[in-house]
Scaffold this motif. Structure first.
Motif, PDB file in Angstrom:
ATOM      1  N   LEU A  38      46.903  23.382  37.628  1.00 31.58           N
ATOM      2  CA  LEU A  38      48.181  23.687  37.601  1.00 31.58           C
ATOM      3  C   LEU A  38      48.884  23.218  38.943  1.00 31.58           C
ATOM      4  O   LEU A  38      49.961  23.029  38.621  1.00 31.58           O
ATOM      5  CB  LEU A  38      48.137  25.483  37.581  1.00 31.58           C
ATOM      6  CG  LEU A  38      48.012  26.015  36.176  1.00 31.58           C
ATOM      7  CD1 LEU A  38      47.930  27.473  36.437  1.00 31.58           C
ATOM      8  CD2 LEU A  38      49.136  25.496  35.381  1.00 31.58           C
ATOM      9  N   MET A  44      50.528  22.977  48.785  1.00 25.80           N
ATOM     10  CA  MET A  44      50.600  23.845  50.184  1.00 25.80           C
ATOM     11  C   MET A  44      49.403  24.673  50.671  1.00 25.80           C
ATOM     12  O   MET A  44      49.769  25.634  51.493  1.00 25.80           O
ATOM     13  CB  MET A  44      51.959  24.346  50.152  1.00 25.80           C
ATOM     14  CG  MET A  44      53.235  23.274  49.905  1.00 25.80           C
ATOM     15  SD  MET A  44      54.933  24.379  50.087  1.00 25.80           S
ATOM     16  CE  MET A  44      54.921  24.841  48.597  1.00 25.80           C
ATOM     17  N   LEU A  46      48.430  27.237  48.761  1.00 30.09           N
ATOM     18  CA  LEU A  46      49.280  28.634  48.893  1.00 30.09           C
ATOM     19  C   LEU A  46      48.786  29.239  47.357  1.00 30.09           C
ATOM     20  O   LEU A  46      49.333  30.329  47.340  1.00 30.09           O
ATOM     21  CB  LEU A  46      50.759  28.560  48.970  1.00 30.09           C
ATOM     22  CG  LEU A  46      51.301  28.196  50.340  1.00 30.09           C
ATOM     23  CD1 LEU A  46      52.974  28.061  50.278  1.00 30.09           C
ATOM     24  CD2 LEU A  46      50.904  29.525  51.333  1.00 30.09           C
ATOM     25  N   THR A  49      45.109  27.212  42.814  1.00 30.92           N
ATOM     26  CA  THR A  49      44.895  26.878  41.363  1.00 30.92           C
ATOM     27  C   THR A  49      44.271  25.238  41.314  1.00 30.92           C
ATOM     28  O   THR A  49      43.860  24.723  40.286  1.00 30.92           O
ATOM     29  CB  THR A  49      46.270  26.911  40.805  1.00 30.92           C
ATOM     30  OG1 THR A  49      47.050  25.866  41.293  1.00 30.92           O
ATOM     31  CG2 THR A  49      46.888  28.263  40.279  1.00 30.92           C
ATOM     32  N   THR A  74      40.931  34.738  50.162  1.00 32.13           N
ATOM     33  CA  THR A  74      41.384  35.427  49.154  1.00 32.13           C
ATOM     34  C   THR A  74      41.102  35.541  47.682  1.00 32.13           C
ATOM     35  O   THR A  74      40.946  36.524  46.964  1.00 32.13           O
ATOM     36  CB  THR A  74      42.979  35.357  49.147  1.00 32.13           C
ATOM     37  OG1 THR A  74      43.276  34.237  48.326  1.00 32.13           O
ATOM     38  CG2 THR A  74      43.745  35.287  50.282  1.00 32.13           C
TER      39      THR A  74
ATOM     40  N   GLN B  41      58.308  31.704  41.771  1.00 36.59           N
ATOM     41  CA  GLN B  41      57.133  31.226  42.515  1.00 36.59           C
ATOM     42  C   GLN B  41      57.546  30.992  43.971  1.00 36.59           C
ATOM     43  O   GLN B  41      57.095  31.315  44.991  1.00 36.59           O
ATOM     44  CB  GLN B  41      56.428  29.975  42.108  1.00 36.59           C
ATOM     45  CG  GLN B  41      57.208  28.975  41.755  1.00 36.59           C
ATOM     46  CD  GLN B  41      56.326  27.646  41.378  1.00 36.59           C
ATOM     47  OE1 GLN B  41      55.637  27.091  42.029  1.00 36.59           O
ATOM     48  NE2 GLN B  41      56.309  27.439  39.927  1.00 36.59           N
ATOM     49  N   ILE B  45      55.396  33.013  46.100  1.00 38.33           N
ATOM     50  CA  ILE B  45      54.427  32.124  46.818  1.00 38.33           C
ATOM     51  C   ILE B  45      54.798  31.421  48.174  1.00 38.33           C
ATOM     52  O   ILE B  45      53.862  31.396  49.292  1.00 38.33           O
ATOM     53  CB  ILE B  45      53.885  30.902  45.772  1.00 38.33           C
ATOM     54  CG1 ILE B  45      53.346  31.678  44.406  1.00 38.33           C
ATOM     55  CG2 ILE B  45      52.852  29.923  46.305  1.00 38.33           C
ATOM     56  CD1 ILE B  45      52.915  30.519  43.479  1.00 38.33           C
ATOM     57  N   TYR B  46      56.112  30.962  48.086  1.00 37.81           N
ATOM     58  CA  TYR B  46      56.403  30.175  49.369  1.00 37.81           C
ATOM     59  C   TYR B  46      57.813  30.260  49.939  1.00 37.81           C
ATOM     60  O   TYR B  46      58.767  29.508  49.831  1.00 37.81           O
ATOM     61  CB  TYR B  46      56.120  28.608  49.262  1.00 37.81           C
ATOM     62  CG  TYR B  46      56.623  27.925  47.911  1.00 37.81           C
ATOM     63  CD1 TYR B  46      57.707  27.400  47.802  1.00 37.81           C
ATOM     64  CD2 TYR B  46      55.831  28.162  46.774  1.00 37.81           C
ATOM     65  CE1 TYR B  46      58.450  26.814  46.799  1.00 37.81           C
ATOM     66  CE2 TYR B  46      56.221  27.438  45.599  1.00 37.81           C
ATOM     67  CZ  TYR B  46      57.291  26.621  45.532  1.00 37.81           C
ATOM     68  OH  TYR B  46      58.015  26.191  44.413  1.00 37.81           O
ATOM     69  N   LYS B  49      59.152  28.164  52.815  1.00 38.54           N
ATOM     70  CA  LYS B  49      58.716  27.073  52.715  1.00 38.54           C
ATOM     71  C   LYS B  49      60.034  26.102  52.536  1.00 38.54           C
ATOM     72  O   LYS B  49      60.805  26.466  51.858  1.00 38.54           O
ATOM     73  CB  LYS B  49      57.698  26.454  51.763  1.00 38.54           C
ATOM     74  CG  LYS B  49      56.457  27.066  52.151  1.00 38.54           C
ATOM     75  CD  LYS B  49      55.730  25.833  53.140  1.00 38.54           C
ATOM     76  CE  LYS B  49      54.245  26.515  53.345  1.00 38.54           C
ATOM     77  NZ  LYS B  49      53.611  25.651  54.336  1.00 38.54           N
ATOM     78  N   LEU B 118      55.531  28.698  35.104  1.00 40.61           N
ATOM     79  CA  LEU B 118      53.901  28.585  34.832  1.00 40.61           C
ATOM     80  C   LEU B 118      53.326  29.697  34.153  1.00 40.61           C
ATOM     81  O   LEU B 118      52.149  29.656  33.721  1.00 40.61           O
ATOM     82  CB  LEU B 118      53.163  28.246  36.239  1.00 40.61           C
ATOM     83  CG  LEU B 118      53.604  26.849  36.912  1.00 40.61           C
ATOM     84  CD1 LEU B 118      53.256  27.141  38.451  1.00 40.61           C
ATOM     85  CD2 LEU B 118      52.907  25.666  36.384  1.00 40.61           C
ATOM     86  N   PHE B 121      52.669  35.792  36.471  1.00 39.70           N
ATOM     87  CA  PHE B 121      51.861  35.873  37.533  1.00 39.70           C
ATOM     88  C   PHE B 121      51.150  37.287  37.258  1.00 39.70           C
ATOM     89  O   PHE B 121      51.400  38.200  37.248  1.00 39.70           O
ATOM     90  CB  PHE B 121      52.658  35.946  38.819  1.00 39.70           C
ATOM     91  CG  PHE B 121      52.788  34.746  39.289  1.00 39.70           C
ATOM     92  CD1 PHE B 121      52.362  33.790  40.078  1.00 39.70           C
ATOM     93  CD2 PHE B 121      54.213  34.126  39.007  1.00 39.70           C
ATOM     94  CE1 PHE B 121      52.505  32.531  40.725  1.00 39.70           C
ATOM     95  CE2 PHE B 121      54.636  32.845  39.618  1.00 39.70           C
ATOM     96  CZ  PHE B 121      53.697  31.960  40.092  1.00 39.70           C
ATOM     97  N   GLY B 160      42.412  39.656  52.161  1.00 39.54           N
ATOM     98  CA  GLY B 160      43.910  39.217  52.521  1.00 39.54           C
ATOM     99  C   GLY B 160      44.674  40.205  53.019  1.00 39.54           C
ATOM    100  O   GLY B 160      44.218  41.480  53.249  1.00 39.54           O
ATOM    101  N   THR B 249      47.802  34.611  39.775  1.00 40.05           N
ATOM    102  CA  THR B 249      47.681  33.398  39.527  1.00 40.05           C
ATOM    103  C   THR B 249      48.424  33.515  38.239  1.00 40.05           C
ATOM    104  O   THR B 249      48.522  34.360  37.469  1.00 40.05           O
ATOM    105  CB  THR B 249      46.233  33.155  39.300  1.00 40.05           C
ATOM    106  OG1 THR B 249      46.018  31.565  39.100  1.00 40.05           O
ATOM    107  CG2 THR B 249      45.624  33.883  38.013  1.00 40.05           C
ATOM    108  N   PRO B 250      49.137  32.158  37.999  1.00 38.26           N
ATOM    109  CA  PRO B 250      49.951  32.446  36.745  1.00 38.26           C
ATOM    110  C   PRO B 250      49.192  32.086  35.346  1.00 38.26           C
ATOM    111  O   PRO B 250      48.281  31.120  35.311  1.00 38.26           O
ATOM    112  CB  PRO B 250      50.795  30.968  36.880  1.00 38.26           C
ATOM    113  CG  PRO B 250      50.060  30.040  37.962  1.00 38.26           C
ATOM    114  CD  PRO B 250      49.043  31.129  38.640  1.00 38.26           C
TER     115      PRO B 250
END
Lengths: 103, 334
Positions: A38, A44, A46, A49, A74, B41, B45-46, B49, B118, B121, B160, B249-250
């Motif tokens: 994926l 990055m 992050l 996958t 994680t 995402q 996720i970012y 960024k 994707l 999530f 985490g 995760t997707p």
């Protein structure tokens, strides 16, 4: 040429030969080689996958940076030989290495 | 039941921009996303960024782009169902659809647009036998209502920020809190890690480091977890709740079961209008595939524009679409 081996999720192994100086990550090479990865975050460190297990040649690889360590930490299924393919540059350090796709 | 013209599945950047393109054509949109916030995402996720290939922005942070898109679509008053996953799609006698989520929210619409990126999530699940059997019966992957853990025994797993933060929070609520982590240190926020260690030293929580949960058991409801340490010693710990916190995760999810033509977790579309093999269902953004497909936000924006031109024919079957530029027509808010 840099030669290394990929083991897919079904245990099938394929030897890859990549020209030197290609300036790609292992994740990019795997995607270009039609492996079903994926790579959600695009490289990055992050999303994890592109998680791979280094079955052989781990010692020759450059050490992990914080971002990769943080992400692997994680994961429920990461081991000491886990890496993120997006954080591994394809260069001579991969010669002879064996990677198993986990992500 | 919610009624709208277009139901957009996925509230990422492409889904959001589709609202704008639809709005220009006087089509109302309702968006559904499994995440509790918009942005897909980018936000999940970012968010911090920078993105460098959005036209007109030499660089823009992901969350800033989402915020701008929300501002851009505000004149068209989209409605949202967030934190719910679309489960089913039922075509009606008049060819319209009813979209239903896992929480029972129903949306009636003329057109469905899948902008799911994707996919949904979903929580990363550790490889523990019978884990899914106890979901909702002691096992949960997020803390929606902390009160449910009051005076209960709770085991958290993960290393985490999320695991650390909830461990700290639940220490004040739960009767007993145990945090299980695979390694011997935490890479989450140092401040949070410090607090967790301090709580353990004070005896307010239990820490099981260099350990993993290897099995769980119960009689209809979770009753015990087995924690295996690196030295192979096993601790059987009675507990009421297990919260594995290993991020998201997707996954393509239920979309895969709707009869759409799918190739490698992506929906095949006709590039004329990004329609799928099922009439009135479109797919735009990262979730679709076609020869030459590029998974870029800017490509998704283009796909959204063309899709709306086509969707118009289902929403307003008796009207002729006349193309207008925003420079001439402005943004005709609802």
């Amino acid at each position: 040429m840099i030669q290394f081996t990929i083991e897919d999720r079904d245990g099938v192994r394929q030897h890859l030969e990549i020209p030197e100086g290609i300036n790609l990550s292992l994740m990019e090479v795997l995607k270009a080689s039609d492996y079903n990865i994926l790579a959600t975050c695009g490289g990055m460190a992050l999303c994890a996958t592109c998680h791979v297990q280094v079955l052989d040649g781990a010692d020759a690889l450059p050490s992990m940076r914080d971002a990769e360590l943080d992400m692997l930490d994680t994961l429920p299924d990461a081991d000491s030989d886990s890496r993120l393919a997006c954080q591994i540059r394809v260069d001579e350090t991969l010669e002879g290495a064996v990677f198993r796709i986990r992500g | 039941m919610i009624s709208t013209d277009i139901c957009i599945i996925g509230a990422g950047p492409v889904g959001l921009f589709a609202v704008f393109e639809a709005g220009l054509l006087k089509m109302r949109c309702h968006l559904i996303d499994a995440l509790p916030q918009v942005g897909g995402q980018l936000s999940e996720i970012y968010p911090q960024k920078p993105i460098y290939d959005i036209p007109g922005y030499p660089a823009i942070k992901a969350q800033e782009l989402v915020d701008n898109l929300m501002e851009q679509i505000a004149p068209f008053h989209p409605t949202f169902t967030l934190g719910e996953r679309v489960e089913s799609l039922d075509q009606q006698a008049d060819d319209s659809f009813v979209v239903t989520t896992n929480d029972g929210t129903s949306v009636h619409c003329q057109v469905v647009v899948i902008a799911g990126g994707l996919g949904c999530f979903e929580p990363r699940k550790p490889d523990i036998l019978n884990l899914e059997r106890f979901e909702g019966k002691g096992v949960s992957y997020m803390v929606k209502n902390p009160e449910q853990f009051r005076d209960r025994r709770v085991v958290l797993a993960g290393g985490g920020d999320s695991a650390l933060d909830w461990t700290i929070f639940l220490a004040d609520i739960a009767k007993e809190v145990t945090l299980v982590h695979r390694s011997d240190s935490f890479r989450g926020a140092p401040d949070s890690a410090g607090k967790v260690v301090e709580l353990a030293q004070k005896g307010r929580i239990n820490l099981a480091l260099q350990s993993t949960i290897t099995s769980i058991s119960g009689n209809g409801h979770l009753q015990e977890v087995s924690i295996t340490a690196k030295d192979k010693t096993v601790l059987n710990l009675p507990t009421d709740h297990l919260i594995p916190l290993f991020g998201l995760t997707p996954r393509l999810g239920p979309i895969a079961d709707w009869g759409l033509t799918i190739d490698k977790s992506a929906i095949n579309v006709d590039t004329t209008d990004y329609s799928t093999n099922i009439e009135r269902i479109y797919a735009i953004g990262d979730i679709n595939t076609y020869p030459g497909k590029l998974k870029l936000i800017l490509c998704g924006f283009h796909e959204a524009a063309l899709m709306c031109q086509s969707a118009f024919n289902y929403v307003y079957p008796n009207q002729k679409l006349s193309f207008k530029y925003t420079t001439v027509n402005g943004v005709p808010a609802f």
